[in-house]
Scaffold this active site. Structure first.
Site, PDB file in Angstrom:
ATOM      1  N   ASP A 178      17.161   2.210  -2.317  1.00 26.22           N
ATOM      2  CA  ASP A 178      16.649   2.156  -0.938  1.00 26.22           C
ATOM      3  C   ASP A 178      17.722   2.710   0.009  1.00 26.22           C
ATOM      4  OD1 ASP A 178      14.477   0.145   0.827  1.00 26.22           O
ATOM      5  OD2 ASP A 178      16.218   1.057   1.794  1.00 26.22           O
ATOM      6  N   THR A 198       0.817  -1.225   0.000  1.00 26.16           N
ATOM      7  CA  THR A 198       0.000   0.000   0.000  1.00 26.16           C
ATOM      8  C   THR A 198       0.849   1.274   0.000  1.00 26.16           C
ATOM      9  OG1 THR A 198      -0.001   0.105   2.410  1.00 26.16           O
ATOM     10  CG2 THR A 198      -1.760  -1.193   1.386  1.00 26.16           C
TER      11      THR A 198
HETATM   12  C1  PRP Z   1      12.025   4.953   3.379  1.00 25.99           C
HETATM   13  C2  PRP Z   1      12.601   6.312   3.675  1.00 25.99           C
HETATM   14  C3  PRP Z   1      11.418   7.030   4.247  1.00 25.99           C
HETATM   15  C4  PRP Z   1      10.279   6.475   3.453  1.00 25.99           C
HETATM   16  C5  PRP Z   1       9.916   7.481   2.394  1.00 25.99           C
HETATM   17  O1  PRP Z   1      11.944   4.172   4.507  1.00 25.99           O
HETATM   18  O2  PRP Z   1      13.700   6.291   4.535  1.00 25.99           O
HETATM   19  O3  PRP Z   1      11.218   6.818   5.616  1.00 25.99           O
HETATM   20  O4  PRP Z   1      10.747   5.266   2.833  1.00 25.99           O
HETATM   21  O5  PRP Z   1       8.812   7.061   1.690  1.00 25.99           O
HETATM   22  P1  PRP Z   1       7.411   7.831   1.727  1.00 25.99           P
HETATM   23  O6  PRP Z   1       7.722   9.274   1.527  1.00 25.99           O
HETATM   24  O7  PRP Z   1       6.691   7.215   0.571  1.00 25.99           O
HETATM   25  O8  PRP Z   1       6.742   7.541   3.028  1.00 25.99           O
HETATM   26  P2  PRP Z   1      11.459   2.658   4.483  1.00 25.99           P
HETATM   27  O9  PRP Z   1       9.991   2.593   4.697  1.00 25.99           O
HETATM   28  O10 PRP Z   1      12.005   1.972   3.282  1.00 25.99           O
HETATM   29  O11 PRP Z   1      12.108   2.078   5.805  1.00 25.99           O
HETATM   30  P3  PRP Z   1      13.653   1.859   6.189  1.00 25.99           P
HETATM   31  O12 PRP Z   1      14.285   3.242   6.338  1.00 25.99           O
HETATM   32  O13 PRP Z   1      13.592   1.147   7.487  1.00 25.99           O
HETATM   33  O14 PRP Z   1      14.311   1.076   5.091  1.00 25.99           O
HETATM   34  N1  URA Z   2      12.501   5.071   0.205  1.00 23.79           N
HETATM   35  C1  URA Z   2      13.762   4.906  -0.267  1.00 23.79           C
HETATM   36  O1  URA Z   2      14.683   4.499   0.478  1.00 23.79           O
HETATM   37  N2  URA Z   2      13.988   5.192  -1.568  1.00 23.79           N
HETATM   38  C2  URA Z   2      13.031   5.647  -2.376  1.00 23.79           C
HETATM   39  O2  URA Z   2      13.318   5.901  -3.557  1.00 23.79           O
HETATM   40  C3  URA Z   2      11.727   5.791  -1.875  1.00 23.79           C
HETATM   41  C4  URA Z   2      11.496   5.507  -0.573  1.00 23.79           C
END
Ligand code: PRP
Ligand code: URA
Length: 213
Positions: A204, A112
């Site tokens: 990521d 989602t």
């Molecule tokens: C990533 C990033 C943000 C989020 C951004 O974290 O560090 O927190 O996605 O996406 P959004 O603007 O669509 O919410 P992620 O959920 O991958 O978690 P992680 O940092 O633990 O890998």
């Molecule tokens: N979170 C990440 O780490 N990379 C992206 O491009 C989007 C969300």
């Protein structure tokens, strides 16, 4: 993208240079971590141009006393959104070593793309501090919006959000949902892909920081 009074996009050659290396898939974890820190130091300098709690104090030079403006003790909190936000903390601590640090744990549901909160620990008295909420990636904006909602529910009134790379969708979402929060983004990217990843982006951020993939 529409322009917003509360959005500041840096267009600095030094930051652009560092982001080019950050994006490169060949950049290793160590260098990635160092670049996130260096870019954050540069961003912090610009972000704190306004809205920092200050006091005037008397300083005695070898020649005379003078009145100087200094940052109020214990008035800044850094709040990274876990995991990737952790990479930006040390950059702000270079500038403000005594800043208190809180943590908000969020991950995006892969289907989602909705953020799920799994952890929250904030410093005592955070409601009176300038809060620097940090996350390198501003994609859909869901995580940043929810984290700001949470901080506001805890009484925070002076919040700035810092992201290294932002997509137009995420920037608009945060700027419109929280017009009282200044949003600082070092680079504006083109768009999101069908999985909610920023293009061209850097992949990521959490995985690249911590070497988990
Ligand atoms: C990533 C990033 C943000 C989020 C951004 O974290 O560090 O927190 O996605 O996406 P959004 O603007 O669509 O919410 P992620 O959920 O991958 O978690 P992680 O940092 O633990 O890998
Ligand atoms: N979170 C990440 O780490 N990379 C992206 O491009 C989007 C969300």
């Amino acid at each position: 993208m529409q322009t917003y009074n509360n959005v500041f996009i840096f267009d600095h050659p030094l930051i652009r240079h560092k982001i080019a290396i950050l994006r490169d898939e060949k950049t290793c974890t160590k260098e990635f971590r160092e670049l996130i820190e260096e870019i954050t130091i540069l961003m912090t300098y610009e972000c704190l141009r306004e809205g920092v709690p200050t006091v005037t104090k008397t300083v005695k030079t070898p020649l005379e006393e003078c009145q100087q403006t200094v940052v109020l003790d214990n008035s800044i909190a850094i709040v990274p959104i876990l995991r990737a936000g952790l990479g930006m903390v040390s950059g702000i601590q270079v500038v403000f070593p005594s800043a208190r640090v809180g943590h908000i744990g969020m991950y995006r549901d892969e289907e989602t793309l909705e953020p799920k909160e799994y952890y929250c620990k904030l410093p005592e008295g955070i409601e009176e501090k300038l809060v620097l909420l940090v996350d390198p990636m501003l994609a859909t904006g869901g995580s940043a919006c929810d984290a700001i909602d949470l901080l506001k529910k805890r009484g925070c009134k002076n919040i700035k959000f810092m992201a290294i790379i932002g997509a137009p969708e995420g920037i608009s979402k945060v700027a419109e949902a929280h017009p009282d929060v200044n949003v600082y983004v070092s680079t504006l990217d083109r768009q999101l892909d069908e999985n909610g990843y920023i293009l061209p982006g850097l992949g990521d951020a959490g995985d690249r920081l911590f070497g988990t993939k």
